[in-house]
Design an enzyme around this catalytic site. Structure first.
Site, PDB file in Angstrom:
ATOM      1  N   GLY A  15       6.835  -4.743   9.613  1.00  0.00           N
ATOM      2  CA  GLY A  15       6.479  -5.395   8.361  1.00  0.00           C
ATOM      3  C   GLY A  15       7.402  -6.539   7.985  1.00  0.00           C
ATOM      4  CG  PHE A  18       9.199  -9.658  -1.065  1.00  0.00           C
ATOM      5  CD1 PHE A  18       9.727 -10.898  -1.371  1.00  0.00           C
ATOM      6  CD2 PHE A  18       7.909  -9.374  -1.487  1.00  0.00           C
ATOM      7  CE1 PHE A  18       8.993 -11.837  -2.076  1.00  0.00           C
ATOM      8  CE2 PHE A  18       7.163 -10.297  -2.190  1.00  0.00           C
ATOM      9  CZ  PHE A  18       7.708 -11.532  -2.482  1.00  0.00           C
ATOM     10  CD  GLU A 174       1.274 -12.188 -13.413  1.00  0.00           C
ATOM     11  OE1 GLU A 174       2.422 -12.159 -13.847  1.00  0.00           O
ATOM     12  OE2 GLU A 174       1.012 -12.216 -12.196  1.00  0.00           O
ATOM     13  CG  ASP A 305       5.694  -2.080  -2.537  1.00  0.00           C
ATOM     14  OD1 ASP A 305       6.684  -2.278  -3.265  1.00  0.00           O
ATOM     15  OD2 ASP A 305       4.616  -2.695  -2.664  1.00  0.00           O
ATOM     16  CB  ALA A 322       9.517  -8.872  -5.053  1.00  0.00           C
ATOM     17  CD  GLN A 323      15.203  -9.027  -7.107  1.00  0.00           C
ATOM     18  OE1 GLN A 323      16.213  -8.464  -6.683  1.00  0.00           O
ATOM     19  NE2 GLN A 323      14.934 -10.280  -6.796  1.00  0.00           N
TER      20      GLN A 323
HETATM   21  C1  LIG Z   1      -1.342  -9.024  -6.674  1.00  0.00           C
HETATM   22  C2  LIG Z   1       0.102  -8.591  -6.662  1.00  0.00           C
HETATM   23  C3  LIG Z   1       0.987  -9.132  -7.567  1.00  0.00           C
HETATM   24  C4  LIG Z   1       2.326  -8.738  -7.565  1.00  0.00           C
HETATM   25  N1  LIG Z   1       3.173  -9.300  -8.467  1.00  0.00           N
HETATM   26  C5  LIG Z   1       4.468  -8.971  -8.438  1.00  0.00           C
HETATM   27  C6  LIG Z   1       5.405  -9.595  -9.325  1.00  0.00           C
HETATM   28  O1  LIG Z   1       5.028 -10.434 -10.143  1.00  0.00           O
HETATM   29  N2  LIG Z   1       6.709  -9.249  -9.219  1.00  0.00           N
HETATM   30  C7  LIG Z   1       7.155  -8.321  -8.317  1.00  0.00           C
HETATM   31  O2  LIG Z   1       8.353  -8.062  -8.245  1.00  0.00           O
HETATM   32  N3  LIG Z   1       6.309  -7.720  -7.499  1.00  0.00           N
HETATM   33  C8  LIG Z   1       4.982  -8.018  -7.517  1.00  0.00           C
HETATM   34  N4  LIG Z   1       4.113  -7.409  -6.654  1.00  0.00           N
HETATM   35  C9  LIG Z   1       4.627  -6.356  -5.769  1.00  0.00           C
HETATM   36  C10 LIG Z   1       5.368  -6.928  -4.584  1.00  0.00           C
HETATM   37  O3  LIG Z   1       4.589  -7.919  -3.964  1.00  0.00           O
HETATM   38  C11 LIG Z   1       5.692  -5.800  -3.632  1.00  0.00           C
HETATM   39  O4  LIG Z   1       6.451  -4.848  -4.313  1.00  0.00           O
HETATM   40  C12 LIG Z   1       6.462  -6.301  -2.435  1.00  0.00           C
HETATM   41  O5  LIG Z   1       5.655  -7.182  -1.681  1.00  0.00           O
HETATM   42  C13 LIG Z   1       6.923  -5.140  -1.565  1.00  0.00           C
HETATM   43  O6  LIG Z   1       7.588  -5.654  -0.448  1.00  0.00           O
HETATM   44  P1  LIG Z   1       7.557  -4.870   0.932  1.00  0.00           P
HETATM   45  O7  LIG Z   1       8.435  -5.602   1.860  1.00  0.00           O
HETATM   46  O8  LIG Z   1       7.795  -3.433   0.698  1.00  0.00           O
HETATM   47  O9  LIG Z   1       6.042  -4.957   1.421  1.00  0.00           O
HETATM   48  P2  LIG Z   1       5.090  -6.221   1.635  1.00  0.00           P
HETATM   49  O10 LIG Z   1       5.644  -7.436   1.025  1.00  0.00           O
HETATM   50  O11 LIG Z   1       3.748  -5.750   1.177  1.00  0.00           O
HETATM   51  O12 LIG Z   1       5.063  -6.407   3.209  1.00  0.00           O
HETATM   52  C14 LIG Z   1       4.555  -5.441   4.076  1.00  0.00           C
HETATM   53  C15 LIG Z   1       4.278  -6.097   5.418  1.00  0.00           C
HETATM   54  O13 LIG Z   1       3.978  -5.085   6.355  1.00  0.00           O
HETATM   55  C16 LIG Z   1       2.896  -5.489   7.183  1.00  0.00           C
HETATM   56  N5  LIG Z   1       2.266  -4.269   7.679  1.00  0.00           N
HETATM   57  C17 LIG Z   1       1.751  -3.251   6.952  1.00  0.00           C
HETATM   58  N6  LIG Z   1       1.318  -2.257   7.762  1.00  0.00           N
HETATM   59  C18 LIG Z   1       1.553  -2.665   9.025  1.00  0.00           C
HETATM   60  C19 LIG Z   1       1.317  -2.084  10.301  1.00  0.00           C
HETATM   61  N7  LIG Z   1       0.799  -0.859  10.437  1.00  0.00           N
HETATM   62  N8  LIG Z   1       1.668  -2.782  11.390  1.00  0.00           N
HETATM   63  C20 LIG Z   1       2.218  -4.022  11.290  1.00  0.00           C
HETATM   64  N9  LIG Z   1       2.465  -4.623  10.102  1.00  0.00           N
HETATM   65  C21 LIG Z   1       2.147  -3.943   8.980  1.00  0.00           C
HETATM   66  C22 LIG Z   1       2.041  -6.326   6.255  1.00  0.00           C
HETATM   67  O14 LIG Z   1       1.229  -7.228   6.980  1.00  0.00           O
HETATM   68  C23 LIG Z   1       3.084  -7.032   5.405  1.00  0.00           C
HETATM   69  O15 LIG Z   1       3.453  -8.272   5.964  1.00  0.00           O
HETATM   70  C24 LIG Z   1       2.773  -7.782  -6.626  1.00  0.00           C
HETATM   71  C25 LIG Z   1       1.883  -7.240  -5.709  1.00  0.00           C
HETATM   72  C26 LIG Z   1       0.557  -7.644  -5.718  1.00  0.00           C
HETATM   73  C27 LIG Z   1      -0.402  -7.055  -4.713  1.00  0.00           C
END
Ligand SMILES: Cc1cc2nc3c(=O)[nH]c(=O)nc-3n(C[C@H](O)[C@H](O)[C@H](O)COP(=O)(O)OP(=O)(O)OC[C@H]3O[C@@H](n4cnc5c(N)ncnc54)[C@H](O)[C@@H]3O)c2cc1C
Length: 430
Positions: A15, A18, A174, A305, A322-323
């Site tokens: 993944g 963030f 939003e 997440d 994100a944070q």
């Molecule tokens: C519409 C929306 C609005 C948001 N607004 C906010 C905001 O204003 N402020 C805030 O702080 N947060 C916001 N968030 C939440 C924030 O985006 C997430 O908390 C954050 O992206 C989590 O980061 P992460 O690295 O855990 O996962 P992600 O950023 O979701 O990244 C996960 C990655 O894993 C990859 N992946 C998943 N499963 C697999 C697999 N089996 N094999 C290979 N790759 C895989 C995906 O392609 C992706 O690139 C929002 C979310 C959404 C959906």
């Protein structure tokens, strides 16, 4: 996968969100081989997806090539692959492009839309968790107005122009605000032969206030901002089903609509092989200790997440935002280096920087650590923070220029049906 084994331990990150990117950046120049796997070749800045859905931004400006993030990194490999299974006993991953072994595994797969097992909703509602889904939504919104022009049937036309958003968190708020601004500023100009005053934006929230993770003042203000924009806010209403035409709720309230947008929840995106019941905490997330280690697997970590780190301060884990993902990625980078060098791990401590949401032009709410404010200043802070965290200099410039243009011109030029969303309107009529 054609990745040579080196003398250094191999860290596989699933993944490039963030969390995954922050971790990879921390491992730069360390004595490890890093393999990043993602089903997309780009990072998505999810907080701005709603602006893609509503024609405010082009999708390219909130996506960033994963390979570019890591240019110049030594001993670093990216492969475009979806991981389909984790075999912890063999330290092996199965993916859509083959198998790969690991010494350390980091699961950073984020989350997916949670329909809470309601298959009817899953089939008919629109989700907004990825760029393709946001483009679908953008097309559908615009196609609905094109269809509305073609019918003389009064109820059908109203249903085509009725948008129901379920979920009163930041995404729902939003999106509702952006749709209301389109109704006010763009529809009358684009569709002079349609009575767009009849368009409706309904925001349905199961609980008794919007933005329930923020302060009460922020909730009240956000609701007031939305009402000023003409959004109808329904609180304490639980949606139970949608057959593509009628939204049913637990109360007598029903909505006739061609568009139900589901922003009511997410759940951890677990992978087969590491999804046993005993590993899962609230929100379908992997239960991790204070070092982000998946309980029972010393060489498997989860961040962002997908990780649920329960503590006294955060009994349900950290917010899925994100944070926490960024901070956990950075801390785990340090910890992996410590681990490889035989040092003890340091616990992750979350620094809560607050949260914010925008409702529209000059309207936002901010709850920062020691100060809460709403209105125009909050809106500027919201914009600054989003530009700051957006990945890529070009993206920042493009988004900034777009925002300035949209602000001055009251416009959203990306209202384009480039990739039509194939909704069956005959079925909708039936
Ligand atoms: C519409 C929306 C609005 C948001 N607004 C906010 C905001 O204003 N402020 C805030 O702080 N947060 C916001 N968030 C939440 C924030 O985006 C997430 O908390 C954050 O992206 C989590 O980061 P992460 O690295 O855990 O996962 P992600 O950023 O979701 O990244 C996960 C990655 O894993 C990859 N992946 C998943 N499963 C697999 C697999 N089996 N094999 C290979 N790759 C895989 C995906 O392609 C992706 O690139 C929002 C979310 C959404 C959906």
């Amino acid at each position: 996968m054609n990745i040579p084994r080196s003398n250094n331990p191999r860290v596989v990150i699933i993944g490039g969100g963030f969390g995954g990117i922050s971790l990879a950046q921390k491992l730069r120049k360390q004595e490890v081989q890093v393999v990043l796997l993602d089903k997309n070749n780009y990072h998505t800045f999810q907080p701005l997806l709603y602006q893609v859905s509503t024609g405010g931004l082009e999708p390219d400006s909130i996506a960033y090539p994963l390979r570019k993030v890591l240019i110049g990194y030594d001993n670093f490999f990216f492969r475009l692959a979806e991981v389909t299974e984790i075999l912890p006993n063999k330290q092996l991953l199965k993916t859509t492009i083959g198998e790969i072994s690991y010494d350390y595994l980091v699961v950073a797969t984020g989350s997916e839309t949670n329909f809470f097992g309601n298959t009817e909703l899953e089939q008919h509602a629109m989700a907004m968790k990825s760029i393709p889904q946001s483009l679908n939504l953008r097309s559908l919104i615009l196609e609905n107005f094109e269809q509305a022009l073609l019918t003389d049937e009064y109820h059908e036309r109203d249903a085509l122009m009725n948008f129901v958003i379920v979920g009163g968190g930041p995404t729902g708020v939003e999106l509702a605000g952006a749709l209301a601004e389109i109704k006010k500023g763009i529809l009358p100009k684009d569709y002079p032969d349609l009575d767009t005053r009849r368009a409706q934006i309904n925001l349905v929230q199961g609980g008794d206030r919007l933005l329930d993770a923020m302060s009460e003042k922020a909730s009240e203000k956000a609701e007031k901002f939305l009402e000023d924009l003409g959004v109808q806010v329904w609180k304490n209403v639980r949606v139970t089903g949608y057959d593509g035409k009628t939204v049913r709720t637990k109360t007598d309230l029903v909505f006739e609509t061609a568009t139900l947008i589901w922003a009511a929840g997410v759940k951890g995106a677990t992978i087969k092989g590491l999804d046993a019941k005993e590993l899962i905490a609230g929100g379908n997330r992997l239960s991790v200790n204070e070092f982000n280690q998946v309980i029972g697997f010393p060489n498997i970590f989860a961040i962002g997440d997908i990780a649920c780190m329960q503590s006294e301060e955060a009994p349900r884990g950290h917010p899925m935002m994100a944070q926490p993902a960024i901070q956990q990625g950075r801390k785990l980078g340090e910890n992996l280096v410590r681990l490889i060098n035989g040092k003890s791990l340091e616990p992750f401590i979350y620094k809560d920087k607050g949260s914010m949401a925008t409702v529209g032009r000059n309207k936002a709410v901010c709850d920062l650590k020691n100060i809460r404010f709403q209105g125009v200043f909050a809106w500027f802070v919201w914009m600054f923070v989003h530009l700051f965290f957006l990945i890529g200099f070009r993206n920042r410039v493009v988004v900034f220029v777009n925002w300035v243009y949209n602000y001055i011109r009251f416009d959203r030029e990306a209202r384009l049906i480039i990739r039509p969303f194939k909704r069956n309107y005959d079925q909708f009529r039936d």
